[in-house]
Each structure stands twice: as C-alpha cells, then as structure tokens.
Design a protein around this motif. Structure first.
Motif, PDB file in Angstrom:
ATOM      1  N   ASN A  58      19.132  -6.619 -23.702  1.00  0.00           N
ATOM      2  CA  ASN A  58      17.775  -6.987 -23.255  1.00  0.00           C
ATOM      3  C   ASN A  58      17.584  -8.507 -23.242  1.00  0.00           C
ATOM      4  N   SER A  59      18.657  -9.226 -22.911  1.00  0.00           N
ATOM      5  CA  SER A  59      18.656 -10.677 -23.097  1.00  0.00           C
ATOM      6  C   SER A  59      17.922 -11.445 -22.000  1.00  0.00           C
ATOM      7  N   GLN A  60      17.806 -10.866 -20.802  1.00  0.00           N
ATOM      8  CA  GLN A  60      17.009 -11.474 -19.723  1.00  0.00           C
ATOM      9  C   GLN A  60      17.269 -12.977 -19.567  1.00  0.00           C
ATOM     10  N   PRO A  61      18.529 -13.371 -19.366  1.00  0.00           N
ATOM     11  CA  PRO A  61      18.814 -14.812 -19.323  1.00  0.00           C
ATOM     12  C   PRO A  61      18.372 -15.520 -18.040  1.00  0.00           C
ATOM     13  N   MET A  62      17.955 -14.766 -17.017  1.00  0.00           N
ATOM     14  CA  MET A  62      17.605 -15.406 -15.750  1.00  0.00           C
ATOM     15  C   MET A  62      16.352 -16.272 -15.865  1.00  0.00           C
ATOM     16  N   VAL A  93       9.903 -19.873   0.781  1.00  0.00           N
ATOM     17  CA  VAL A  93      10.243 -20.071  -0.630  1.00  0.00           C
ATOM     18  C   VAL A  93      11.762 -20.006  -0.770  1.00  0.00           C
ATOM     19  N   THR A  94      12.313 -20.855  -1.611  1.00  0.00           N
ATOM     20  CA  THR A  94      13.708 -20.689  -2.034  1.00  0.00           C
ATOM     21  C   THR A  94      13.703 -20.536  -3.548  1.00  0.00           C
ATOM     22  N   ALA A  95      14.203 -19.407  -4.021  1.00  0.00           N
ATOM     23  CA  ALA A  95      14.311 -19.209  -5.464  1.00  0.00           C
ATOM     24  C   ALA A  95      15.639 -19.782  -5.945  1.00  0.00           C
ATOM     25  N   VAL A  96      15.574 -20.656  -6.936  1.00  0.00           N
ATOM     26  CA  VAL A  96      16.787 -21.063  -7.644  1.00  0.00           C
ATOM     27  C   VAL A  96      16.993 -20.020  -8.738  1.00  0.00           C
ATOM     28  N   VAL A  97      18.024 -19.203  -8.564  1.00  0.00           N
ATOM     29  CA  VAL A  97      18.351 -18.162  -9.553  1.00  0.00           C
ATOM     30  C   VAL A  97      19.292 -18.808 -10.562  1.00  0.00           C
ATOM     31  N   ALA A  98      18.825 -18.930 -11.784  1.00  0.00           N
ATOM     32  CA  ALA A  98      19.561 -19.699 -12.792  1.00  0.00           C
ATOM     33  C   ALA A  98      19.554 -18.949 -14.117  1.00  0.00           C
ATOM     34  N   HIS A  99      20.282 -19.496 -15.095  1.00  0.00           N
ATOM     35  CA  HIS A  99      20.250 -18.900 -16.428  1.00  0.00           C
ATOM     36  C   HIS A  99      20.057 -19.981 -17.476  1.00  0.00           C
ATOM     37  N   ASP A 100      19.475 -19.528 -18.569  1.00  0.00           N
ATOM     38  CA  ASP A 100      19.153 -20.396 -19.696  1.00  0.00           C
ATOM     39  C   ASP A 100      20.320 -20.334 -20.680  1.00  0.00           C
ATOM     40  N   LEU A 101      20.951 -21.483 -20.928  1.00  0.00           N
ATOM     41  CA  LEU A 101      22.101 -21.515 -21.838  1.00  0.00           C
ATOM     42  C   LEU A 101      21.686 -21.230 -23.282  1.00  0.00           C
ATOM     43  N   SER A 177      22.349 -23.195 -12.463  1.00  0.00           N
ATOM     44  CA  SER A 177      22.084 -22.406 -11.260  1.00  0.00           C
ATOM     45  C   SER A 177      23.211 -21.420 -11.000  1.00  0.00           C
ATOM     46  N   ASN A 178      22.839 -20.241 -10.508  1.00  0.00           N
ATOM     47  CA  ASN A 178      23.825 -19.233 -10.133  1.00  0.00           C
ATOM     48  C   ASN A 178      23.906 -19.149  -8.606  1.00  0.00           C
ATOM     49  N   PHE A 179      22.791 -18.804  -7.965  1.00  0.00           N
ATOM     50  CA  PHE A 179      22.746 -18.868  -6.495  1.00  0.00           C
ATOM     51  C   PHE A 179      21.326 -19.172  -6.065  1.00  0.00           C
ATOM     52  N   LEU A 180      21.170 -19.461  -4.781  1.00  0.00           N
ATOM     53  CA  LEU A 180      19.848 -19.698  -4.195  1.00  0.00           C
ATOM     54  C   LEU A 180      19.460 -18.465  -3.392  1.00  0.00           C
ATOM     55  N   LEU A 181      18.160 -18.204  -3.336  1.00  0.00           N
ATOM     56  CA  LEU A 181      17.701 -17.056  -2.565  1.00  0.00           C
ATOM     57  C   LEU A 181      16.504 -17.456  -1.710  1.00  0.00           C
ATOM     58  N   ASN A 182      16.757 -17.573  -0.399  1.00  0.00           N
ATOM     59  CA  ASN A 182      15.646 -17.821   0.513  1.00  0.00           C
ATOM     60  C   ASN A 182      14.825 -16.549   0.653  1.00  0.00           C
ATOM     61  N   LEU A 183      13.506 -16.724   0.601  1.00  0.00           N
ATOM     62  CA  LEU A 183      12.570 -15.595   0.662  1.00  0.00           C
ATOM     63  C   LEU A 183      11.499 -15.875   1.705  1.00  0.00           C
ATOM     64  N   GLY A 184      11.155 -14.848   2.445  1.00  0.00           N
ATOM     65  CA  GLY A 184      10.096 -14.987   3.435  1.00  0.00           C
ATOM     66  C   GLY A 184      10.008 -13.712   4.246  1.00  0.00           C
ATOM     67  N   TYR A 185       9.416 -13.842   5.414  1.00  0.00           N
ATOM     68  CA  TYR A 185       9.368 -12.720   6.346  1.00  0.00           C
ATOM     69  C   TYR A 185      10.281 -13.112   7.496  1.00  0.00           C
ATOM     70  N   GLY A 186      11.367 -12.360   7.642  1.00  0.00           N
ATOM     71  CA  GLY A 186      12.456 -12.785   8.506  1.00  0.00           C
ATOM     72  C   GLY A 186      12.171 -12.592   9.989  1.00  0.00           C
ATOM     73  N   ASP A 187      12.762 -13.480  10.766  1.00  0.00           N
ATOM     74  CA  ASP A 187      12.756 -13.373  12.227  1.00  0.00           C
ATOM     75  C   ASP A 187      14.073 -12.696  12.604  1.00  0.00           C
ATOM     76  N   VAL A 188      13.983 -11.466  13.082  1.00  0.00           N
ATOM     77  CA  VAL A 188      15.213 -10.691  13.323  1.00  0.00           C
ATOM     78  C   VAL A 188      16.127 -11.342  14.353  1.00  0.00           C
TER      79      VAL A 188
END
Lengths: 207, 207
Positions: A58-62, A93-101, A177-188
C-alpha cells in the motif's frame, strides 16, 4: 430438470462491450487535441479513482504534477526531443508521472498495523528507487486506464530528458520522473494506425 | 435559444458507475477463493485485451506464465514466504508477471517503420532491464484492471523470492519476474478492511 449447481455457477460480472472498447479495445494513443480544457475537478476525480488501485505494501509511491500553465509547460518543453514537442505543448494537461524516493516515510500512515517503514528505510538507495519506480509505473498505468474511464484521451511519452524534468519539478531532489502523460480530448485525425501486438502464444504460457 | 457551441460541448463518454465500481471504487485485493476454476479461454481473452494497452515504443516486454497445474504450483511454493503460501496455492491461477530481457529482438516486428531495436540492443544490461521492468510493471497493472473488467478478482503479491521463480519458470535466463498475480473468483470473507490512501494534495499538484 436443472441441477442446483447451475444456480451457483452464475456468469461473472463483466464490463459491457462499450466499456471494454472505451478502456482497451478501441482506445488509442493520441497526438492531437481538441480545443477543450480539462478542468481541475476532473483531475481531482481522476486521482481519487487511481489512488484506490493496489500498490506493493500500500506504498502509493506515485507523485503527479499536472502541468497546465504556460510557464510550467515551457519548463517541460526544455526536456522534450523535437518529435514530442508539439503534441505535449498543445495537450491541455501533461501529467508528470513520478515517484517519491522517500515514499516509505508515509508507511506508518498507509499501513499502520505493521512497521512497513522498516522494510525500506535502511535499504540501499538503488533498491528503494527500484521499488518506487515499480510503483509509479503501475500507478501510471492505472492512471491511463482511469483517464480513459472518465472519457479523457491519453498520450504517454517515454522519450524526454529525465534530469531536466526532475530538476524543474522536483527541485528538492526527492522526486524522479517515470513517464509523461498527455491528457485531453483527442482529435482522432492525429491517431496513427495501430501497431502489431504479440499474440498469446508469443508472450504467455499456461503451466 | 441554445447556441451552436453547446452542441460541440457534449459531455465526454464516461464509464457508468457500475463499471467504475467494478474496476476501481469497490474492487479489492483478494486472499481467499471460491472453488471455481478459471478456464484457459478466459486467460486467452484476458491477454487479448491487455496486449492492446500502450507500452514504450510498443515494446510489450511483459511475459506471463499462468500457473495452474499442481506441479507448477509446487515450484512456485518454494519461492513464497509463509504469509503468501495459502492464498497463492489455493488461487485457481497465479500469473507470474515477468519481462523478457531480450524484448528488443521483437521490435522489428512490433515497430516496423523505424529501427527501434537499435535504441536498446547496445545499451548496458541494467538499462535494458530497467526499460523491461517499467514495461512489465505497466502491463501487469493493465492486467489487474483487465482481469477485473472480465469479472475476475485479483490478489497481487510482491513478496517472494525472485531468483527461485526466475530459475523455475525462465531457465534460459532471459525472463525476470516482476510480481505475482493470483487470479480467481474471490471469497469476500477473506478481504481485509481497506487501508488509507494519500489524498490529492498529498500526492499531486497542478502547475
């Protein structure tokens, strides 16, 4: 006459076909975005869903930085190679998906019935980082599927300069940082053809 | 009179509440299992859903061994500490979620339009392993949510002897275990109370 066993053997509850399509079967990585904002309350709801999915001990490091503002986006831009600039700069939005050392410092609160902090606190730094990296990868994957569940589209980005992102968004040195995640409503119109997948017999076996 | 803009600003498609509950809000880690098998065709369908979720450079490094048979379960047992034995031995299936250290050899097939193999093939072994580890963690997380989507219950296990598992299931030395995932139809009487979660303001910020 039906046997009584048949009444026990009910079909397990499955997500309906529309749900499976939305999360997996027809979901695609997005590169171009509609001019439509992602409101902060959607990001809060997104996290409140993601936080429930399981993590080791249950460490939830993100840790997440949701990069929305122009100034923060400009900091991110410095870390991006040319092919990843436009889709990231135009994403709402771009989420920086990271972890806490130092994620283990939260364990007395998150797993109060055992001394889980001691499982990590005195281990070598690289082992702690590996545990945190595993966790943020898993939680980042949950984030992708939870975003799709809320009707958002996703564009994960692995190619960027981690040191630049970490220095810009985690100046105390405790975030990676682990990866980046672009978020939005996509244009197909910006979606590429789907690439091949490994088949079951290439990637799996049953023993 | 409604403006035409309103017709563009439709609500994004969301998974219905039952779907959100099934995948996230009410889903729990399971420790006890109903006496009900998981058929091989369910495992095949599960993989066919999971394979579609995104991986870095479409690399799909995850490899799965679905441990079902008595002999394979006994091999797994040797790697388990006492608290993880019974729930794993009684689970209808335990998936060994692992990664292929030579995953990049598949890239000419998986990403045929660029020489993606060369991005990995000559890098140091520890960097290749880190990329594969990230991928199997993400794909393993997708696996958990996809299993829930198909009505299966999950019990992920992080505490086990990786060397024993790797030697038993990947004797050629090319596979590394990431975590174990017990799969079946859960007995709710074995579910523990839900542990605390970090709140948005503990784990996230918006910039």
């Amino acid at each position: 006459m039906k046997s009584q066993i048949a009444t026990i053997d009910i079909e397990p509850l499955r997500l309906d076909e529309a749900g499976l399509k939305q999360l997996f079967l027809e979901a695609r990585t997005h590169n171009r975005w509609l001019d439509r904002p992602v409101h902060d309350d959607v990001l809060r709801e997104l996290y409140d869903i993601v936080k429930l999915a399981p993590t080791s001990a249950n460490s939830q490091p993100m840790r997440l930085v949701f990069v929305k503002g122009r100034e923060a986006k400009e900091k991110l831009k410095l870390a991006l190679p040319p092919p990843n600039v436009e889709k990231t700069m135009t994403a709402p939005v771009t989420a920086v998906v990271a972890h806490d050392l130092e994620f283990y410092e939260q364990l007395p609160r998150l797993m109060p019935h055992v001394d889980a902090r001691s499982w990590f606190a005195h281990r070598p730094t690289d082992e702690i980082e590996r545990a945190a990296f595993q966790g943020s990868a898993m939680q980042g994957a949950y984030l992708i599927l939870a975003a799709r569940a809320l009707g958002l589209d996703c564009g994960p980005i692995g190619g960027f300069d981690h040191g630049t992102v970490d220095a810009a968004f985690f100046p105390d040195g405790k975030g990676r940082s682990n990866f980046l995640l672009n978020l939005g409503y996509g244009d197909v119109s910006g979606v590429y053809p789907r690439l091949p997948r490994l088949e079951f017999d290439d990637a799996c076996r049953i023993e």
